[in-house]
Design a protein around this motif. Structure first.
Motif, PDB file in Angstrom:
ATOM      1  N   ALA A 168      43.396  56.674  53.757  1.00 50.01           N
ATOM      2  CA  ALA A 168      43.671  55.489  53.277  1.00 50.01           C
ATOM      3  C   ALA A 168      44.996  55.501  52.257  1.00 50.01           C
ATOM      4  N   LEU A 169      44.935  56.503  51.486  1.00 44.77           N
ATOM      5  CA  LEU A 169      46.046  56.665  50.719  1.00 44.77           C
ATOM      6  C   LEU A 169      47.330  57.086  51.256  1.00 44.77           C
ATOM      7  N   ARG A 170      47.129  57.949  52.455  1.00 43.05           N
ATOM      8  CA  ARG A 170      48.139  58.319  53.165  1.00 43.05           C
ATOM      9  C   ARG A 170      48.757  57.040  53.907  1.00 43.05           C
ATOM     10  N   PHE A 171      47.805  56.288  54.415  1.00 45.50           N
ATOM     11  CA  PHE A 171      48.410  54.848  55.237  1.00 45.50           C
ATOM     12  C   PHE A 171      49.112  53.965  54.065  1.00 45.50           C
ATOM     13  N   ILE A 172      48.692  53.928  53.092  1.00 45.58           N
ATOM     14  CA  ILE A 172      49.155  53.160  51.819  1.00 45.58           C
ATOM     15  C   ILE A 172      50.467  53.426  51.516  1.00 45.58           C
ATOM     16  N   VAL A 173      50.768  54.781  51.166  1.00 48.45           N
ATOM     17  CA  VAL A 173      51.791  55.487  50.772  1.00 48.45           C
ATOM     18  C   VAL A 173      52.886  55.231  52.138  1.00 48.45           C
ATOM     19  N   TYR A 174      52.597  55.671  53.280  1.00 46.48           N
ATOM     20  CA  TYR A 174      53.490  55.199  54.408  1.00 46.48           C
ATOM     21  C   TYR A 174      53.995  53.773  54.286  1.00 46.48           C
ATOM     22  N   PHE A 175      53.009  52.769  54.295  1.00 37.17           N
ATOM     23  CA  PHE A 175      53.431  51.661  54.280  1.00 37.17           C
ATOM     24  C   PHE A 175      54.513  51.063  53.225  1.00 37.17           C
ATOM     25  N   ILE A 176      53.882  51.782  52.008  1.00 36.13           N
ATOM     26  CA  ILE A 176      55.003  51.374  50.799  1.00 36.13           C
ATOM     27  C   ILE A 176      56.377  52.038  51.007  1.00 36.13           C
ATOM     28  N   MET A 177      56.420  52.953  51.770  1.00 37.75           N
ATOM     29  CA  MET A 177      57.766  53.548  52.161  1.00 37.75           C
ATOM     30  C   MET A 177      58.273  52.796  53.021  1.00 37.75           C
ATOM     31  N   GLY A 178      57.840  52.191  54.043  1.00 37.94           N
ATOM     32  CA  GLY A 178      58.082  51.276  55.062  1.00 37.94           C
ATOM     33  C   GLY A 178      59.067  50.022  54.341  1.00 37.94           C
ATOM     34  N   VAL A 179      57.967  49.649  53.524  1.00 36.40           N
ATOM     35  CA  VAL A 179      58.609  48.461  52.965  1.00 36.40           C
ATOM     36  C   VAL A 179      59.927  48.637  52.134  1.00 36.40           C
ATOM     37  N   LEU A 180      59.638  49.764  51.349  1.00 38.27           N
ATOM     38  CA  LEU A 180      60.880  50.211  50.617  1.00 38.27           C
ATOM     39  C   LEU A 180      62.200  50.369  51.276  1.00 38.27           C
ATOM     40  N   ALA A 181      61.943  51.077  52.366  1.00 30.36           N
ATOM     41  CA  ALA A 181      63.236  51.441  53.384  1.00 30.36           C
ATOM     42  C   ALA A 181      63.619  50.057  53.943  1.00 30.36           C
ATOM     43  N   PHE A 182      62.851  49.140  54.387  1.00 34.55           N
ATOM     44  CA  PHE A 182      63.258  47.761  55.009  1.00 34.55           C
ATOM     45  C   PHE A 182      63.972  47.219  53.989  1.00 34.55           C
TER      46      PHE A 182
ATOM     47  N   THR B  96      49.147  68.498  51.403  1.00 31.41           N
ATOM     48  CA  THR B  96      48.530  69.875  50.939  1.00 31.41           C
ATOM     49  C   THR B  96      46.977  69.706  50.628  1.00 31.41           C
ATOM     50  N   VAL B  97      46.821  68.520  49.946  1.00 30.97           N
ATOM     51  CA  VAL B  97      45.344  68.064  49.823  1.00 30.97           C
ATOM     52  C   VAL B  97      44.389  68.176  51.195  1.00 30.97           C
ATOM     53  N   ARG B  98      44.949  67.374  52.148  1.00 36.87           N
ATOM     54  CA  ARG B  98      44.449  67.398  53.420  1.00 36.87           C
ATOM     55  C   ARG B  98      44.267  68.616  53.995  1.00 36.87           C
ATOM     56  N   ASP B  99      45.120  69.389  53.984  1.00 38.23           N
ATOM     57  CA  ASP B  99      45.044  70.889  54.485  1.00 38.23           C
ATOM     58  C   ASP B  99      44.077  71.836  53.718  1.00 38.23           C
ATOM     59  N   GLY B 100      43.690  71.437  52.423  1.00 39.63           N
ATOM     60  CA  GLY B 100      42.722  72.022  51.866  1.00 39.63           C
ATOM     61  C   GLY B 100      43.086  73.182  50.735  1.00 39.63           C
ATOM     62  N   ASP B 101      44.564  73.084  50.451  1.00 37.53           N
ATOM     63  CA  ASP B 101      45.115  74.032  49.340  1.00 37.53           C
ATOM     64  C   ASP B 101      46.148  73.487  48.539  1.00 37.53           C
ATOM     65  N   PRO B 102      45.637  72.312  47.549  1.00 34.40           N
ATOM     66  CA  PRO B 102      46.720  71.814  46.630  1.00 34.40           C
ATOM     67  C   PRO B 102      47.410  72.487  45.763  1.00 34.40           C
ATOM     68  N   PHE B 103      46.606  73.607  45.280  1.00 37.16           N
ATOM     69  CA  PHE B 103      47.330  74.177  43.981  1.00 37.16           C
ATOM     70  C   PHE B 103      48.216  75.314  44.563  1.00 37.16           C
TER      71      PHE B 103
ATOM     72  N   THR C 120      37.606  65.437  62.238  1.00 39.43           N
ATOM     73  CA  THR C 120      38.644  64.741  61.900  1.00 39.43           C
ATOM     74  C   THR C 120      38.947  64.494  60.470  1.00 39.43           C
ATOM     75  N   THR C 121      40.218  64.508  59.989  1.00 38.58           N
ATOM     76  CA  THR C 121      40.503  64.149  58.447  1.00 38.58           C
ATOM     77  C   THR C 121      40.047  62.820  58.325  1.00 38.58           C
ATOM     78  N   LEU C 122      40.050  62.044  59.141  1.00 39.46           N
ATOM     79  CA  LEU C 122      39.572  60.568  59.097  1.00 39.46           C
ATOM     80  C   LEU C 122      38.176  60.368  58.570  1.00 39.46           C
ATOM     81  N   THR C 123      37.295  61.215  59.175  1.00 35.97           N
ATOM     82  CA  THR C 123      35.681  61.240  59.062  1.00 35.97           C
ATOM     83  C   THR C 123      35.414  62.148  57.658  1.00 35.97           C
ATOM     84  N   ARG C 124      36.354  63.144  57.410  1.00 35.24           N
ATOM     85  CA  ARG C 124      36.007  64.081  56.184  1.00 35.24           C
ATOM     86  C   ARG C 124      36.458  63.349  55.091  1.00 35.24           C
ATOM     87  N   ASP C 125      37.683  62.624  55.057  1.00 37.77           N
ATOM     88  CA  ASP C 125      38.060  62.140  53.678  1.00 37.77           C
ATOM     89  C   ASP C 125      38.852  60.717  54.118  1.00 37.77           C
ATOM     90  N   PRO C 126      37.773  59.819  54.128  1.00 39.08           N
ATOM     91  CA  PRO C 126      38.548  58.412  54.315  1.00 39.08           C
ATOM     92  C   PRO C 126      39.471  57.840  53.215  1.00 39.08           C
TER      93      PRO C 126
END
Length: 180
Positions: free
Chosen positions: A12-26, A92-99, A2-8
C-alpha cells in the motif's frame, strides 16, 4: 509467497508513493507548460488588471508571476525526488535488507532535500507575496501562507537522526559479520 500477501502495508505504501509521484509530476508538467502563457498573454493579463483599476505593475508583475510558476515547478520536482528516495528505501525493505549504507545515504539526502524544499519555498514566497498583493488590489481573495512550519523542521531532524542510526546499524552488522 508474493510481496502483496507477505506485507500488504508495504504494498500500500509503494502504491501511495507512486500515486503521489504521479500527481506531483503531472502538476509540475502542467505548471511548466502554463508558465510561458504568462509571457504570451501578458497584454491580456495586464488589461484585465487595468479593468479592475490596478495599474502600474507591468513587467514586474509578469516577471514575478512567471518566476513564481517556474519556482513552483522546481519545488514539485524537489518533492518528486524526495518520494523517489523513499521508494528506493521501501524497495530494500521489500527485499529484506533495509540496513544498508545506501539507505543511510538516502535518508541523509532526504533530509537535505527537505531543507532544499523549505529554502526554495521561502525563495518562491518573494514573488508570490507580490503576486498575491496585486491580486488583492484587484479585489481577488488572495490568501498566502509562507510560514516555515515546525513539522518540517522535525521531519528534517528525524531524517538526519535516522540516517545516523542506519549508518551505525550497518557498521555494527558489518562488525558482527566480521567476527563470525
Amino acid at each position: 509467497m508474493t510481496t502483496l500477501t507477505r506485507d500488504p502495508l508495504l504494498t500500500a505504501l509503494r502504491f501511495i508513493v507512486y500515486f503521489i509521484m504521479g500527481v506531483l509530476a503531472f502538476a509540475a508538467t502542467m505548471v511548466l507548460i502554463g508558465a510561458p502563457f504568462v509571457l504570451i498573454f501578458q497584454g491580456d493579463l495586464l488589461a484585465e488588471l487595468a479593468d479592475k483599476g490596478v495599474t502600474g505593475h507591468g513587467w514586474p508583475f509578469i516577471g514575478a508571476l512567471f518566476s513564481m510558476l517556474i519556482g513552483i515547478s522546481v519545488l514539485l520536482c524537489i518533492a518528486i525526488y524526495f518520494f523517489y528516495l523513499l521508494l528506493k528505501i521501501t524497495d530494500t525493505v521489500r527485499d529484506g535488507d533495509p540496513f544498508t549504507p545506501e539507505n543511510a545515504t538516502r535518508l541523509s539526502r532526504m533530509g537535505w532535500t527537505a531543507i532544499a524544499g523549505h529554502v526554495w519555498g521561502m525563495i518562491i514566497s518573494i514573488p508570490a507575496v507580490y503576486v498575491a498583493s496585486v491580486a488583492a488590489d484587484a479585489g481577488e481573495n488572495a490568501k498566502f501562507n509562507a510560514d516555515f512550519g515546525g513539522s518540517g523542521l522535525i521531519l528534517i531532524l528525524v531524517l538526519f537522526v535516522l540516517a545516523r542510526v542506519f549508518r551505525h546499524g550497518t557498521a555494527m552488522r558489518d562488525d558482527l559479520e566480521g567476527t563470525v
